[in-house]
Design a protein around this motif. Structure first.
Motif, mmCIF file in Angstrom:
data_model
loop_
_atom_site.group_PDB
_atom_site.id
_atom_site.type_symbol
_atom_site.label_atom_id
_atom_site.label_comp_id
_atom_site.label_asym_id
_atom_site.label_seq_id
_atom_site.Cartn_x
_atom_site.Cartn_y
_atom_site.Cartn_z
ATOM 1 N N GLN A 186 -3.615 5.799 3.566
ATOM 2 C CA GLN A 186 -3.636 5.254 2.527
ATOM 3 C C GLN A 186 -4.447 5.999 1.450
ATOM 4 O O GLN A 186 -5.015 6.505 1.339
ATOM 5 C CB GLN A 186 -4.053 4.363 3.022
ATOM 6 N N ALA A 187 -3.595 5.795 0.259
ATOM 7 C CA ALA A 187 -4.110 6.071 -1.171
ATOM 8 C C ALA A 187 -4.065 5.620 -2.209
ATOM 9 O O ALA A 187 -4.794 5.536 -3.046
ATOM 10 C CB ALA A 187 -3.609 7.573 -1.799
ATOM 11 N N THR A 188 -3.031 4.366 -2.299
ATOM 12 C CA THR A 188 -3.499 3.708 -2.929
ATOM 13 C C THR A 188 -3.133 1.928 -1.778
ATOM 14 O O THR A 188 -2.613 2.172 -1.250
ATOM 15 C CB THR A 188 -2.696 3.520 -4.228
ATOM 16 N N ALA A 216 0.679 -1.281 0.160
ATOM 17 C CA ALA A 216 0.353 -0.071 -0.229
ATOM 18 C C ALA A 216 0.500 1.436 -0.282
ATOM 19 O O ALA A 216 2.287 0.997 0.729
ATOM 20 C CB ALA A 216 -0.830 -0.089 1.274
ATOM 21 N N TYR A 217 0.308 2.273 -0.762
ATOM 22 C CA TYR A 217 0.819 3.846 -0.101
ATOM 23 C C TYR A 217 0.313 4.564 0.090
ATOM 24 O O TYR A 217 -1.216 4.944 -0.406
ATOM 25 C CB TYR A 217 1.494 3.862 -2.095
ATOM 26 N N GLY A 218 1.106 5.511 1.066
ATOM 27 C CA GLY A 218 0.378 6.806 1.354
ATOM 28 C C GLY A 218 1.309 7.929 2.684
ATOM 29 O O GLY A 218 2.321 7.619 1.980
ATOM 30 N N MET A 219 0.255 8.508 2.186
ATOM 31 C CA MET A 219 1.073 9.678 3.191
ATOM 32 C C MET A 219 -0.002 10.599 4.924
ATOM 33 O O MET A 219 -0.828 10.398 4.785
ATOM 34 C CB MET A 219 1.718 11.085 1.814
ATOM 35 N N THR A 220 0.920 11.386 5.259
ATOM 36 C CA THR A 220 0.498 12.026 6.494
ATOM 37 C C THR A 220 -0.376 13.346 5.628
ATOM 38 O O THR A 220 -1.642 12.945 6.313
ATOM 39 C CB THR A 220 0.982 12.507 7.479
ATOM 40 N N GLU A 221 -0.523 13.377 4.555
ATOM 41 C CA GLU A 221 -1.214 14.092 4.681
ATOM 42 C C GLU A 221 -2.724 13.500 3.190
ATOM 43 O O GLU A 221 -3.403 14.444 3.199
ATOM 44 C CB GLU A 221 -0.295 15.732 3.097
ATOM 45 N N SER A 222 -2.470 12.805 3.205
ATOM 46 C CA SER A 222 -3.340 12.163 2.313
ATOM 47 C C SER A 222 -4.844 11.207 3.603
ATOM 48 O O SER A 222 -4.998 9.737 2.933
ATOM 49 C CB SER A 222 -3.014 11.003 1.117
#
Length: 524
Positions: free
Chosen positions: A332-334, A323-329
């Motif tokens: 989880q984004a994908t 999975a992929y994500g950031m604090t700003e999103s």
């Protein structure tokens, strides 16, 4: 080119994500429908705490906070390990209308001071291991006592509150959290997460993995970062599952599989560094026949090389989903889908989960399929910006899009593959080199457990490629064999000019490679 989001649960007519609006009502459905089901497993004795019991403790904290003079939308710090105190304080403060800023209890006092002051927290809720901390705001100790029978009581010592100041003036009761970025090169930025963004993130995670009351997990990742907070804790509680909080509130490889068996875990999520630890110990600490079958294993927050992924799947007997994500999103984004819901593609971090993803060139134009560019994210989980930092906000958040700073490609099916970070690129005589790509190759070399690649200053080329590698215990591979392996798989300019075998690499509290520390230690 906007990429369509992954197939939603509305399309499948099989799974419906939990209907929550934020932290305040996260437990409500479970309390109504399954009040005595286990929500948490806590303490070294692994005592079960029910949804009704957890909600009662949170309500108690909310009532006490409501009598302190704090107003809705005020910010409080939360400094605590992965214990019942963290969960109860988080949910209780949310029910009181407060905005919670989780902080790493292991941070130096100077950093805790700077973050609390910069935020303008009016008090700090602290767990038992932090009660003696000297902080710039009033310290309010929280303690949860749980009996072997599962009955529990919460103690909260409150007092004066600090004046409203700092970035907290930008908050309101629509905000649920303030999370601090885990970057290792700049000072941490403050990211406000609204209740609606939190709900969208939790619903996306639940839908991706079809989490339900039948699921259980162990909290491997720290709850003061988005990975552990959103994916392990909040998504599990919203979907009616159970979370085991390890003894002493932190991950322990020596007790991990016992914890998994104790809670009858169906999945867990971790960073690659922890997966590597479990993999290295698997020969002498195999999950064993008594371990319940896993539905899936999740990896996020740092790149996972494909060789390790395949080895993990063989060891765990379950698909490993990146999975992929950031604090700003809001994390989880994908994510890669469950095997029955889509294809697993080697090297991919999957498809969008409730957001849109673009890959754009330097001019902000959409890149063609399979062409590298910067990854941009847009959707209900994306934060509005950074608190107290207009310049950073204007450069990172553009017309509702989050410029991630990550490089990647999208294939024809909308699967995202990451190729590096813009700020990490090494410029060797005009050739741009992704350290993440070189690390992936190095990690695939037999005998190499972990690798870090960095720029080495050079008078002729500007920069050269340096690498530090950790070898697996008992392996006889050396630098010459490793470089030979690299020459067969990398362009000549990508092969490390300097390679050093080291005992260990530095990591951040979140579990990602600490590149600032790597450069300081090995680049000079």
């Amino acid at each position: 080119m906007a990429v369509p989001a992954a197939a939603s649960v509305r399309d499948t007519n099989v799974y419906r994500p939990p209907e929550v609006t934020g932290l305040v009502d996260l437990l409500d459905r479970q309390v109504r429908e399954r009040p005595y089901a286990r929500a948490l497993v806590v303490t070294g004795e692994r005592v079960h705490l029910s949804y009704r019991g957890l909600a009662g403790l949170a309500d108690d904290v909310a009532a006490r906070l409501g009598r302190t003079g704090l107003r809705r939308g005020d910010a409080v710090g939360l400094i605590c390990a992965n214990t019942a105190e963290f969960v109860v304080a988080l949910l209780g403060a949310a029910r009181a209308g407060l905005v919670v800023a989780p902080l790493d209890p292991a941070l130096p006092a100077s950093q805790l001071d700077a973050r609390l002051r910069g935020l303008g927290a009016r008090a700090a809720l602290v767990g038992p291991s932090v009660v003696d901390a000297v902080l710039p705001v009033p310290v309010w100790p929280v303690r949860v006592d749980v009996s072997r029978a599962g009955t529990a009581a919460v103690m909260l010592e409150t007092g004066d509150v600090a004046d409203v100041s700092g970035a907290a003036r930008e908050l309101s009761d629509r905000d649920a959290l303030v999370l601090f970025t885990a970057g290792t090169t700049d000072r941490a930025k403050m990211v406000p997460i609204t209740h609606s963004s939190l709900a969208a993130s939790v619903q996306g995670i639940c839908a991706t993995y079809e989490l339900s009351p039948a699921d259980a997990t162990v909290a491997v990742m720290p709850l003061f970062h988005g990975h552990g907070l959103f994916a392990a804790l909040l998504a599990s509680l919203a979907s009616g599952g159970c979370v085991l909080l390890p003894e002493r509130g932190r991950f322990s490889a020596s007790t991990f599989w016992d914890d998994m068996r104790a809670v009858t875990a169906t999945w867990f999520t971790a960073v690659p560094a922890i997966h590597e630890i479990l993999l290295d110990r698997s020969e002498r600490e195999s999950p064993g026949p008594r371990t319940p079958p896993l539905k899936f294993v999740r990896s996020c927050s740092a790149p996972l090389n494909t060789a390790t992924q395949r080895a993990l799947e063989r060891t765990f007997g379950a698909p490993l989903l990146s999975a992929y994500g950031m604090t700003e999103s809001s994390h989880q984004a994908t994510s890669e889908p469950l095997p029955q819901r889509g294809e697993l593609k080697q090297g991919s971090v999957g498809r969008p989960t409730g957001v849109e993803v673009r890959v754009v060139d330097r001019n902000g134009r959409a890149c063609p399929v399979d062409v590298e560019g910067e990854v941009w994210v847009h959707g209900p989980t994306v934060a509005r910006g950074y608190l107290g930092d207009r310049d950073a906000t204007s450069s990172v958040f553009v017309d509702g899009w989050l410029r991630t700073g990550d490089l990647g490609t999208l294939d024809k099916d909308g699967y995202l593959s990451l190729t590096g970070r813009i700020k990490n690129l090494i410029n060797r005589g005009g050739e741009k080199i992704s350290p993440e790509h070189v690390e992936d190759i190095l990690a695939g070399c037999p005998g190499v457990a972990a690798a870090a690649v960095f720029a080495v200053p050079d008078a002729v080329y500007g920069q050269r490629v340096g690498a530090a590698v950790v070898l697996r215990e008992g392996e006889g591979v050396g630098p010459a064999e490793i470089l030979r392996y690299c020459r067969d798989r990398l362009a000549a300019f990508e092969v490390p000019d300097r390679l050093e075998v080291v005992a260990a690499l530095p990591y951040t509290a979140k579990g990602g490679l600490d590149r600032k520390a790597v450069r300081a230690r090995y680049a000079p």
